[in-house]
Scaffold this motif. Structure first.
Motif, PDB file in Angstrom:
ATOM      1  N   PRO A  47      -2.756  -0.130   3.902  1.00  0.00           N
ATOM      2  CA  PRO A  47      -1.530  -0.729   4.808  1.00  0.00           C
ATOM      3  C   PRO A  47      -2.186   0.776   6.082  1.00  0.00           C
ATOM      4  N   SER A  48      -1.793   1.844   5.866  1.00  0.00           N
ATOM      5  CA  SER A  48      -2.886   1.785   6.872  1.00  0.00           C
ATOM      6  C   SER A  48      -4.093   2.447   7.438  1.00  0.00           C
ATOM      7  N   ILE A  49      -4.487   1.562   6.925  1.00  0.00           N
ATOM      8  CA  ILE A  49      -6.547   1.381   6.825  1.00  0.00           C
ATOM      9  C   ILE A  49      -6.277   0.194   7.329  1.00  0.00           C
ATOM     10  N   ILE A  50      -5.692  -1.326   7.125  1.00  0.00           N
ATOM     11  CA  ILE A  50      -5.394  -2.035   7.927  1.00  0.00           C
ATOM     12  C   ILE A  50      -4.891  -1.901   9.154  1.00  0.00           C
ATOM     13  N   THR A  51      -4.129  -0.972  10.034  1.00  0.00           N
ATOM     14  CA  THR A  51      -3.939  -0.506  11.696  1.00  0.00           C
ATOM     15  C   THR A  51      -4.780  -0.052  11.934  1.00  0.00           C
ATOM     16  N   LEU A  52      -5.976   0.381  11.228  1.00  0.00           N
ATOM     17  CA  LEU A  52      -6.741   1.000  12.276  1.00  0.00           C
ATOM     18  C   LEU A  52      -7.689  -0.088  12.517  1.00  0.00           C
ATOM     19  N   LEU A  53      -8.320  -1.583  11.962  1.00  0.00           N
ATOM     20  CA  LEU A  53      -8.632  -2.434  12.052  1.00  0.00           C
ATOM     21  C   LEU A  53      -9.080  -2.841  13.432  1.00  0.00           C
ATOM     22  N   ASP A  54      -8.107  -2.587  14.175  1.00  0.00           N
ATOM     23  CA  ASP A  54      -7.335  -2.995  15.348  1.00  0.00           C
ATOM     24  C   ASP A  54      -8.025  -1.838  16.794  1.00  0.00           C
ATOM     25  N   ASP A  55      -7.802  -0.175  16.314  1.00  0.00           N
ATOM     26  CA  ASP A  55      -8.368   0.356  16.525  1.00  0.00           C
ATOM     27  C   ASP A  55      -9.310   0.413  17.976  1.00  0.00           C
ATOM     28  N   GLU A  56      -8.583   1.298  18.949  1.00  0.00           N
ATOM     29  CA  GLU A  56     -10.129   0.717  20.167  1.00  0.00           C
ATOM     30  C   GLU A  56     -11.191   1.680  20.091  1.00  0.00           C
ATOM     31  N   ASP A  57     -11.230   2.111  18.775  1.00  0.00           N
ATOM     32  CA  ASP A  57     -12.917   3.202  18.832  1.00  0.00           C
ATOM     33  C   ASP A  57     -13.563   2.279  18.060  1.00  0.00           C
ATOM     34  N   SER A  58     -14.592   1.403  18.122  1.00  0.00           N
ATOM     35  CA  SER A  58     -15.827   0.760  17.107  1.00  0.00           C
ATOM     36  C   SER A  58     -15.974   1.934  16.225  1.00  0.00           C
ATOM     37  N   ALA A  59     -16.405   2.881  16.143  1.00  0.00           N
ATOM     38  CA  ALA A  59     -17.240   3.443  14.826  1.00  0.00           C
ATOM     39  C   ALA A  59     -15.256   3.235  13.683  1.00  0.00           C
ATOM     40  N   VAL A  60     -14.004   3.790  14.596  1.00  0.00           N
ATOM     41  CA  VAL A  60     -12.774   3.826  13.618  1.00  0.00           C
ATOM     42  C   VAL A  60     -12.856   2.922  12.780  1.00  0.00           C
ATOM     43  N   ARG A  61     -12.595   1.728  13.578  1.00  0.00           N
ATOM     44  CA  ARG A  61     -12.209   0.020  13.348  1.00  0.00           C
ATOM     45  C   ARG A  61     -13.451  -0.271  11.777  1.00  0.00           C
ATOM     46  N   GLY A  62     -14.883  -0.229  12.702  1.00  0.00           N
ATOM     47  CA  GLY A  62     -16.200   0.003  11.468  1.00  0.00           C
ATOM     48  C   GLY A  62     -15.650   0.964  10.149  1.00  0.00           C
ATOM     49  N   SER A  63     -15.167   2.019  10.080  1.00  0.00           N
ATOM     50  CA  SER A  63     -15.018   2.566   9.007  1.00  0.00           C
ATOM     51  C   SER A  63     -14.089   1.764   8.055  1.00  0.00           C
ATOM     52  N   ALA A  64     -12.514   1.696   9.156  1.00  0.00           N
ATOM     53  CA  ALA A  64     -11.955   0.876   8.471  1.00  0.00           C
ATOM     54  C   ALA A  64     -11.916   0.033   7.498  1.00  0.00           C
ATOM     55  N   ILE A  65     -13.170  -1.111   7.839  1.00  0.00           N
ATOM     56  CA  ILE A  65     -14.028  -2.162   7.299  1.00  0.00           C
ATOM     57  C   ILE A  65     -14.064  -1.394   6.437  1.00  0.00           C
ATOM     58  N   TRP A  66     -15.293  -0.713   6.094  1.00  0.00           N
ATOM     59  CA  TRP A  66     -15.897   0.032   4.716  1.00  0.00           C
ATOM     60  C   TRP A  66     -14.637   0.753   3.583  1.00  0.00           C
ATOM     61  N   ALA A  67     -13.811   0.849   4.684  1.00  0.00           N
ATOM     62  CA  ALA A  67     -12.144   1.613   3.859  1.00  0.00           C
ATOM     63  C   ALA A  67     -11.682   0.254   2.919  1.00  0.00           C
ATOM     64  N   LEU A  68     -11.530   0.138   3.008  1.00  0.00           N
ATOM     65  CA  LEU A  68     -10.675  -1.251   3.263  1.00  0.00           C
ATOM     66  C   LEU A  68     -11.679  -1.793   1.553  1.00  0.00           C
ATOM     67  N   SER A  69     -12.924  -2.157   1.991  1.00  0.00           N
ATOM     68  CA  SER A  69     -13.679  -3.421   2.006  1.00  0.00           C
ATOM     69  C   SER A  69     -13.393  -2.439   0.023  1.00  0.00           C
ATOM     70  N   GLN A  70     -14.220  -1.036   0.123  1.00  0.00           N
ATOM     71  CA  GLN A  70     -13.537  -0.516  -1.622  1.00  0.00           C
ATOM     72  C   GLN A  70     -12.478  -0.054  -2.391  1.00  0.00           C
ATOM     73  N   LEU A  71     -11.246  -0.983  -1.785  1.00  0.00           N
ATOM     74  CA  LEU A  71      -9.839  -0.446  -2.185  1.00  0.00           C
ATOM     75  C   LEU A  71      -9.391  -1.464  -2.074  1.00  0.00           C
ATOM     76  N   ASP A  72      -9.750  -2.457  -1.202  1.00  0.00           N
ATOM     77  CA  ASP A  72      -8.606  -4.020  -2.059  1.00  0.00           C
ATOM     78  C   ASP A  72     -10.056  -5.080  -1.068  1.00  0.00           C
ATOM     79  N   THR A  73     -10.883  -5.748  -2.052  1.00  0.00           N
ATOM     80  CA  THR A  73     -11.747  -6.602  -1.717  1.00  0.00           C
ATOM     81  C   THR A  73     -11.390  -7.870  -1.423  1.00  0.00           C
ATOM     82  N   ALA A  74      -9.830  -8.378  -2.174  1.00  0.00           N
ATOM     83  CA  ALA A  74      -9.443  -9.789  -1.713  1.00  0.00           C
ATOM     84  C   ALA A  74      -8.826  -9.125  -0.268  1.00  0.00           C
TER      85      ALA A  74
END
Length: 382
Positions: free
Chosen positions: A322-349
């Motif tokens: 849930p915290s990672i998904i919130t950061l998918l909307d972060d203003e910083d592009s590096a944060v958004r991109g890292s959130a995408i990667w983290a989500l892909s590692q923890l919950d592919t669906a």
């Protein structure tokens, strides 16, 4: 050495130790030419990454007298920050972030510089000379100077190693117009040991005594801006600020006494074992509050949250989703991109669901590449 200079040097050392310095030595103000050549070779190989300031004042860095022509001697001082706790203690606690030992207490720049200034002031008052003090904020090659001053030697991990303090010394320099007798230089005692090379998670050492900063976790988490290269993310584990692995494994550390006497370097409770869940929830104000008085404050909230997202992706802890998904909307592009990667590692669906919702609206090319999984590949880290 004339008796008066000998007495001055001994009194200066006594003063320095009273200010909290554990190591003292004097180097000539002219470094050996081989030092400048090693620096130029390292820069020419591009192994300094984004640290452009290493290039811009390379000549001054290579010789104290180029930086300050009046310099005749360099007083090198070391302050121990040897930890009382095992730096590897959090390695098997992936829900916690690992912060480098040096950054868990007060900002060493402030602590060391104040002690340096007090020591330098004493020298001026007692010898009538000119001085300049430096703590990691000017083009000064502290480690070669410390070796020349006999504080230790540059080990295969490129950091200073001391027979008495292991790999745990903060270095400071006092340039002076006073000509003092140099100390006997340090001698390399690494021998055949390769522990620091073998333990590096990202293979950042192309050869002993040479560091490729672009692959070093300390560089990636502290100096590097933008996305963490994909080939290093898994190797980072739960390192979120710096990496002590090559330092902590050094056999010479067994002689170092924990620096508990210097309360400034005792770890703050909130920095000794921070929970990733708490750090992922930080806004800018929260970041400044948590890291007030810490060297980490210089890196900024976005870089720290980016690092925490990589650690989250390595944690196997789905409660962080849930915290990672919130950061998918972060203003910083590096944060958004890292959130995408983290989500892909923890919950592919959930990753697939969010990709369908968000990819078409994303404008940043690096973030788009994260959604598409098309970041350029490179040799995998160990």
């Amino acid at each position: 050495m004339p008796d008066d200079k000998l007495r001055l040097t001994k009194s200066l050392e006594k003063m320095a130790r009273e200010q909290g310095f554990a190591a003292f030595g004097i180097a000539p103000a002219a470094l050996a030419p081989v030092t400048a050549k090693r620096l130029q070779d390292w820069l020419a190989g591009g192994q300094h990454g984004d640290m452009i300031w290493m290039e811009s004042r390379a000549d001054e860095r290579a010789s104290p007298q180029t930086l300050w022509p009046e310099a005749r001697s360099v007083i090198m001082l070391g302050m121990s920050y040897a930890p009382a706790r095992d730096p590897f203690a959090l390695e098997k606690l992936p829900d916690r972030g690992r912060i480098s030992v040096y950054a868990q207490g007060k900002d060493y720049h402030d602590v060391v510089k104040k002690a340096l200034k007090r020591t330098a002031r004493w020298l001026v008052e007692n010898a009538g000379c000119q001085v300049k003090v430096f703590v990691d904020t000017a083009p000064v090659m502290e480690k070669p100077l410390a070796e020349a001053a006999g504080l230790g030697w540059q080990g295969k991990h490129t950091n200073l190693v001391s027979r008495d303090h292991g790999s745990w010394l903060f270095l400071g320099a006092i340039y002076t117009s006073l000509e003092l007798e140099p100390s006997t230089g340090g001698r390399d005692r690494c021998g055949s040991c390769s522990a620091c090379q073998d333990i590096c998670p990202t293979n950042a050492f192309p050869e002993p005594y040479r560091l490729d900063a672009k692959a070093c976790i300390s560089y990636l988490t502290i100096e590097s801006r933008g996305p963490i290269p994909a080939q290093y993310r898994k190797a980072m584990g739960n390192h979120i600020y710096g990496c002590d692995d090559c330092l902590a494994v050094c056999p010479w550390n067994k002689f170092a006494q924990a620096a508990a006497a210097n309360k400034a370097f005792l770890p703050r409770a909130e920095l000794a074992a921070p929970a990733l869940a708490d750090l992922l929830a930080m806004d800018d104000a929260g970041f400044r509050q948590i890291f007030s008085g810490s060297p980490i404050k210089r890196s900024g909230r976005n870089r720290m949250v980016r690092n925490c997202l990589i650690a989250a992706g390595n944690s196997d802890d789905v409660s962080l989703v849930p915290s990672i998904i919130t950061l998918l909307d972060d203003e910083d592009s590096a944060v958004r991109g890292s959130a995408i990667w983290a989500l892909s590692q923890l919950d592919t669906a959930r990753f697939d669901q969010e990709k369908q919702l968000r990819l078409s609206a994303e404008q940043d090319p690096d973030v788009i590449m994260e959604w598409q999984g098309t970041e350029a590949s490179a040799p995998a880290a160990r």
